[in-house]
Design a protein around this motif. Structure first.
Motif, short mmCIF file in Angstrom:
data_model
loop_
_atom_site.label_atom_id
_atom_site.label_comp_id
_atom_site.label_asym_id
_atom_site.label_seq_id
_atom_site.Cartn_x
_atom_site.Cartn_y
_atom_site.Cartn_z
N TYR A 1 -7.53 28.39 27.76
CA TYR A 1 -7.36 27.11 27.40
C TYR A 1 -8.72 27.70 26.71
N LYS B 1 7.86 24.95 21.00
CA LYS B 1 7.03 25.72 20.50
C LYS B 1 6.19 25.96 21.98
N SER B 2 5.37 24.53 22.87
CA SER B 2 4.73 25.45 24.06
C SER B 2 5.99 26.35 25.10
N SER B 3 7.04 25.97 25.14
CA SER B 3 7.79 27.19 25.85
C SER B 3 8.37 27.92 25.21
N ASN C 1 4.27 29.48 25.40
CA ASN C 1 4.04 29.87 26.70
C ASN C 1 4.94 31.55 27.12
N ALA D 1 0.06 26.92 27.61
CA ALA D 1 0.82 25.53 26.79
C ALA D 1 1.28 24.21 27.53
N ARG D 2 1.26 22.68 27.56
CA ARG D 2 1.83 21.84 28.30
C ARG D 2 3.41 21.28 27.51
N VAL D 3 4.17 22.09 28.56
CA VAL D 3 6.01 21.46 27.90
C VAL D 3 5.70 19.62 27.95
N SER D 4 5.72 19.05 27.42
CA SER D 4 6.55 17.73 27.55
C SER D 4 7.94 17.05 27.37
N THR E 1 0.83 17.13 21.49
CA THR E 1 0.07 17.97 21.19
C THR E 1 -0.41 17.23 19.82
N ASP F 1 -2.86 26.23 18.36
CA ASP F 1 -1.52 25.39 18.85
C ASP F 1 -1.48 24.16 17.70
#
Length: 199
Positions: free
Chosen positions: A10, A38-40, A43, A52-55, A61, A77
């Motif tokens: 990051y 997208k985050s997955s 990663n 990337a934080r998966v939420s 984001t 991102d």
């Protein structure tokens, strides 16, 4: 096989043009509807689970988030789109910011658009691909969550999306099936991104 994207760290989050890093390196941007994976995908490509934080909450984001892979090599991102819980003026701000980023960013070398294989090619997906094609940038569509469909359905969807992309954009947009869960298509997508970054 070593992963050229693995060193990603990051770097910063930018909410305005002034906060962007100097426009001198090489960047690949990732766009996708909220909850498209997208985050997955980021990663899985970097092989770094917490990058990337998966939420579970769509639209987490809310800035352009820069990850540095090497000096002057970045993954970017973009804000997840399709979120309902954001005030209009904030949506308008992001839209203008992303629009300007796409029109003027010299460092941008390619765009990955992440779409849930069960709901591909929504209006915004087409708009993002259109941005790339207008600027002559390569684009690559990831049909994520492929593990949710059987092989036959995956192949049918892939063919249908290929056909539609070709009729809209010619052969400038690549497309593949992808699953962060089963790792399907991860190597293929990683090779595309690493190639654009010159790694």
């Amino acid at each position: 096989m070593s992963n050229p994207l693995n060193p990603a760290q990051y770097l910063l989050s930018a909410h305005t043009t002034r906060q962007l890093p100097a426009d001198g390196g090489t960047e690949v941007a990732f766009a996708g509807r909220s909850n498209a994976g997208k985050s997955s995908a980021l990663n899985a490509l970097t092989h770094r689970n917490g990058l990337a934080r998966v939420s579970k909450t769509p639209g987490r984001t809310q800035q352009l988030v820069f990850f540095q892979v090497q000096p002057d090599r970045y993954l970017v991102d973009l804000p997840g789109y399709g979120y309902a819980k954001v005030p209009q003026e904030l949506q308008a701000h992001w839209q203008a910011f992303i629009d300007q980023y796409f029109r003027t960013r010299e460092a941008l070398r390619g765009l990955v658009v992440v779409m849930d294989i069960r709901h591909p090619l929504k209006d915004y997906d087409r708009q993002m691909l259109g941005y790339a094609v207008q600027r002559g940038l390569p684009a690559h569509a990831l049909l994520t969550k492929a593990d949710k469909l059987g092989r036959g359905q995956q192949a049918q969807t892939l063919q249908a999306v290929k056909k539609e992309l070709f009729s809209s954009f010619g052969d400038t947009v690549g497309v593949q099936t992808f699953s962060a869960e089963s790792k399907q298509g991860v190597e293929e997508a990683r090779a595309v991104v690493a190639g654009w970054l010159g790694l």
